[in-house]
Design a protein around this motif. Sequence first.
Motif, PDB file in Angstrom:
ATOM      1  N   ALA A   1      11.279  32.164 -30.459  1.00 17.44           N
ATOM      2  CA  ALA A   1      11.585  30.964 -31.238  1.00 17.44           C
ATOM      3  C   ALA A   1      11.024  29.744 -30.512  1.00 17.44           C
ATOM      4  O   ALA A   1      11.217  29.581 -29.305  1.00 17.44           O
ATOM      5  N   GLN A   2      10.351  28.875 -31.251  1.00 19.19           N
ATOM      6  CA  GLN A   2       9.750  27.675 -30.674  1.00 19.19           C
ATOM      7  C   GLN A   2      10.778  26.537 -30.712  1.00 19.19           C
ATOM      8  O   GLN A   2      10.980  25.906 -31.743  1.00 19.19           O
ATOM      9  N   VAL A   3      11.420  26.313 -29.577  1.00 18.58           N
ATOM     10  CA  VAL A   3      12.509  25.320 -29.543  1.00 18.58           C
ATOM     11  C   VAL A   3      12.250  24.178 -28.567  1.00 18.58           C
ATOM     12  O   VAL A   3      13.068  23.278 -28.462  1.00 18.58           O
ATOM     13  N   ARG A   4      11.130  24.206 -27.852  1.00 15.61           N
ATOM     14  CA  ARG A   4      10.934  23.217 -26.789  1.00 15.61           C
ATOM     15  C   ARG A   4      11.028  21.788 -27.299  1.00 15.61           C
ATOM     16  O   ARG A   4      11.609  20.916 -26.632  1.00 15.61           O
ATOM     17  N   ASP A   5      10.494  21.531 -28.458  1.00 16.61           N
ATOM     18  CA  ASP A   5      10.492  20.170 -29.002  1.00 16.61           C
ATOM     19  C   ASP A   5      11.618  19.942 -30.006  1.00 16.61           C
ATOM     20  O   ASP A   5      11.667  18.900 -30.654  1.00 16.61           O
ATOM     21  N   ALA A   6      12.521  20.915 -30.120  1.00 12.11           N
ATOM     22  CA  ALA A   6      13.629  20.798 -31.074  1.00 12.11           C
ATOM     23  C   ALA A   6      14.854  20.210 -30.388  1.00 12.11           C
ATOM     24  O   ALA A   6      15.002  20.261 -29.156  1.00 12.11           O
ATOM     25  N   SER A   7      15.745  19.676 -31.185  1.00 14.12           N
ATOM     26  CA  SER A   7      17.001  19.156 -30.651  1.00 14.12           C
ATOM     27  C   SER A   7      17.961  20.302 -30.382  1.00 14.12           C
ATOM     28  O   SER A   7      17.811  21.389 -30.955  1.00 14.12           O
ATOM     29  N   PRO A   8      18.964  20.103 -29.543  1.00 10.16           N
ATOM     30  CA  PRO A   8      19.963  21.155 -29.329  1.00 10.16           C
ATOM     31  C   PRO A   8      20.637  21.605 -30.623  1.00 10.16           C
ATOM     32  O   PRO A   8      20.993  22.776 -30.780  1.00 10.16           O
ATOM     33  N   ARG A   9      20.789  20.687 -31.572  1.00 14.91           N
ATOM     34  CA  ARG A   9      21.427  21.044 -32.842  1.00 14.91           C
ATOM     35  C   ARG A   9      20.543  21.992 -33.661  1.00 14.91           C
ATOM     36  O   ARG A   9      21.045  22.858 -34.383  1.00 14.91           O
ATOM     37  N   GLU A  10      19.217  21.848 -33.530  1.00 13.62           N
ATOM     38  CA  GLU A  10      18.296  22.670 -34.316  1.00 13.62           C
ATOM     39  C   GLU A  10      18.061  24.043 -33.714  1.00 13.62           C
ATOM     40  O   GLU A  10      17.671  24.984 -34.418  1.00 13.62           O
ATOM     41  N   ALA A  11      18.275  24.176 -32.402  1.00 10.93           N
ATOM     42  CA  ALA A  11      17.887  25.403 -31.699  1.00 10.93           C
ATOM     43  C   ALA A  11      18.519  26.671 -32.264  1.00 10.93           C
ATOM     44  O   ALA A  11      17.812  27.677 -32.455  1.00 10.93           O
ATOM     45  N   PRO A  12      19.823  26.715 -32.542  1.00 11.21           N
ATOM     46  CA  PRO A  12      20.402  27.970 -33.047  1.00 11.21           C
ATOM     47  C   PRO A  12      19.752  28.469 -34.328  1.00 11.21           C
ATOM     48  O   PRO A  12      19.517  29.674 -34.487  1.00 11.21           O
TER      49      PRO A  12
END
Length: 409
Positions: A177-188
């Motif tokens: 999952a590409q989460v590096r540029d995502a917010s903590p809320r979006e990561a899950p």
Amino acid sequence: MGFFTAAGGRNRPDPRPRRRLGGPGALAARAAAPRRPCSLGPHAGGGEAPLTFEEARAQFPVFERFAYLNAGTNGPLARATVEAIVEWNRRDLEQGRGGKPYFENVLALRERAREALAGVLEVPPQNVALVSSTTNACNVVLAGLDLTSEDEVVTTDIEHFGLLGPLLASPAKVRVAQVRDASPREAPCLVCGQVTSRTKLIAISHVSWVTGNSLGPDELRRQTELPILLDGAQSAGACRTEAAAFDFYTVSGQKWLCGPDSTGALYVRDPERLRVALPTYMSQSAYDTENSFTPKPGAPRFDSVWYAPGTLAGLLAALEAAPEWRHERTREVASYCRRRLDEAGYEIVTAPDQAGLITFSSGGEAAEAAARLFEAGVIVRDVPGTKWLRASCGWWTSEDDIERLLGGL
């Protein structure tokens, strides 16, 4: 909702009002004022006076020289930790390492260490295995799950090789999952977006060593019933873990817990469902030379290291040095660090209200900036492959340490 609001605000014993941190002017005005004393859990009994922040911080000689902001790599060592190691090593030197009383003492130390680490995770000791590192713990889990080439595991693009290595060594396909540029809320949601009918495990960090952000494991737990392995290297000791909600949770002893090198723990919620694929002598309660062995009850069957007694004593001393207000203070000083860097114009990678890591861009070559800061008496680290620096703010960190960081930048 911030990470600490969601994960750290529930079931907190003896809640206390939080002191607000001010700017540089408030720092100067507050310098002579005594800090509200906070009792240390292990030291609070027996009629002893509670330690103040200054007294607790004074346990670490390194602070006399450096603004030490690198617990995400190695935490500072307290005097009591090193003295406990030296005392046992001297005993081994002078009295030897044999005899029934010796081994009984070492085994008792092991169980005390297990209980103390279980206390950090707020889980039963029988669900905790003693390991040498988070990498070791991840290997124990991945080997024991007996994954095949038909299986898939889901992880993210901001994992440490300590987790990623065991995943890649398994026969399962790794989905990222590409989460590096995502917010903590979006990561899950991004993690769950990689789940398929072949997914057998979700393996992510509780707090990313790259961004300092939580990957929202609590929300992830609500969205899926799949087994979850959490890399707790940047969370255990820095914030409450909520480990009991997950299937597997790893701990690095040398980071935020300030213990000796090559110490750690693995929480296993249901030991009977994980095969002992990497047995050590400590795994068995009995064995047959031709057929099989009987695993120990509970998670101790996954113990993968024989700690020297000095290491055990040092680890216990480190855990006993941590104050009961450690999570409050870590949150407070990390927020202060983030705010001061933001006020100074630096690009902040870490979202508000995370754990103890603050990742930011210095505006130049990160490795050169880290080296320059070291020469100025400030220890941080650069994040490989990025232009980012990472400051680790622990319960021992002072506002003056943060001001030294800003001055060095």
